[in-house]
Scaffold this active site. Sequence first.
Site, short mmCIF file in Angstrom:
data_model
loop_
_atom_site.label_atom_id
_atom_site.label_comp_id
_atom_site.label_asym_id
_atom_site.label_seq_id
_atom_site.Cartn_x
_atom_site.Cartn_y
_atom_site.Cartn_z
N GLU A 1 -5.86 -5.85 -4.47
CA GLU A 1 -4.83 -6.73 -3.92
C GLU A 1 -5.45 -8.10 -3.69
O GLU A 1 -6.44 -8.23 -2.97
CB GLU A 1 -4.28 -6.16 -2.61
CG GLU A 1 -3.36 -7.10 -1.85
CD GLU A 1 -2.19 -7.61 -2.69
OE1 GLU A 1 -2.01 -8.86 -2.73
OE2 GLU A 1 -1.50 -6.80 -3.33
N CYS B 1 10.32 -4.53 -8.75
CA CYS B 1 11.49 -4.31 -7.90
C CYS B 1 12.51 -5.41 -8.23
O CYS B 1 12.92 -6.17 -7.36
CB CYS B 1 11.11 -4.33 -6.42
SG CYS B 1 12.48 -3.81 -5.36
N GLY C 1 0.76 -1.24 0.00
CA GLY C 1 0.00 0.00 0.00
C GLY C 1 0.79 1.29 0.00
O GLY C 1 0.19 2.37 -0.02
#
Length: 455
Positions: free
Chosen positions: A277, A374, A256
Amino acid sequence: MAYDVLRAVSDSDAYANLLLPTAIAEASLNPQDAALATELTYGTLRRRGTYDAIIAAAADRPADAIDPAVLDALRLAVHQLLATRVASHAAVNESVNLVALTAGRGASSFANAVLRRVARESPGDWLARIEAAARSDDERLALRAAHPVWIIRALRRALAAEGRVEELDALLEADNVSPEVTLVALPGLAEPQEPRRPYAVTAFASPGGDPRLALSASDGAVRVQDEGSQLVALALTAATPLRAGERWLDLCAGPGGKTALLAAVARQNDAFLEANEVVPTRARLVRNALRAVPGEVTVHERDGRELAAERPEAFDRILVDAPCTGLGALRRRPEARWRKSPADVSELVPLQVGLLTAAVDALAPGGVVAYVTCSPHLAETTAVVEEVRRVRPELVELDARAVLHGVAQSPIDLADDGRAQTGSAQLWPHRHGTDAMFLALLQRPLDTTDAPKEG
């Protein structure tokens, strides 16, 4: 405390960055003891592969043949012996006592013998010994830099794609250094303090390194967030001119942090944000992160591919912060390097392609999707974008580097991948002081009626 965290990481696939701060707070450790517990935990996890090779040489048996509880104690002791200022006799005695408590006297005698052998030689001597036994240059580098060989090769390929392969040693070194704490000030709700971070207008460092005071006083408007995460979220909002009434979607929102930043910017620009999600526990984290932002943000708990498929042409901006290997955050989650494998990449790529493809179909004409990972692994980054563009040839890839240059407060060194006026952007720990965040921006043309679709 460090040993308990190591055991949880080994036995339960726990994350040290979630367990350790809670343990430190519950024990009310003073700053010096908290710093020691942190160094013992993260230092041991980062160099686990190197320490296992040293333990195997000293024990004359493979590390995986040693009882896991004893092995974690040995790893912790070897880190103290070879990488800290803890006195050798104290490291040996305390670790032997720890083994006796957890695995019995017989195991403690074994641990005592192993650790006394380790203590007799210097860190340089041990490194030279295990490197001499390596079968290749990459294996030697893996032992020296404490990264699995497959990750070293993936990072080398990613740097080579930018023409920067000579930066590999600097990158591996950066992965083994604890990152400084970076905070985000949600726009319109908090102001960034000094010292400021160089790039994101929302980012600043925690004065004195302890963020608790700033966090507790902000009621959620200030929180810990890597500057790279802030930059990629801000880039989505700056990719094209903002218009009042836009609808945005954060498709893979947990936990979040980026959602809250997008919500704050949306509030300033009369835009409407939804989040999704799939994991219920992470969806609760998203709702908690959004409490600081006035207004309502609907948080769905759906498979993102299904949700996007049900909302064709519904959104003007979509963030796809896709599930990935996390190889870009190894300095922050040191255990991940030993937990992941090439098989994880193979399993994740179809999901990443599916999420991005579904997001593209949920874009309104002229809308933009930011594909973010990432991870710098080329299979998870440019290869995913290329596959989606192959089946959706009408898409326009915006110049993500130019957008990041536009949102950065100071010049940011983003290597060119050789493509003019277009292309993705890759951030790096050694070059930017951020996690290795990847960003690509894809735009749906205003008129797609004549554009063919393949597949």
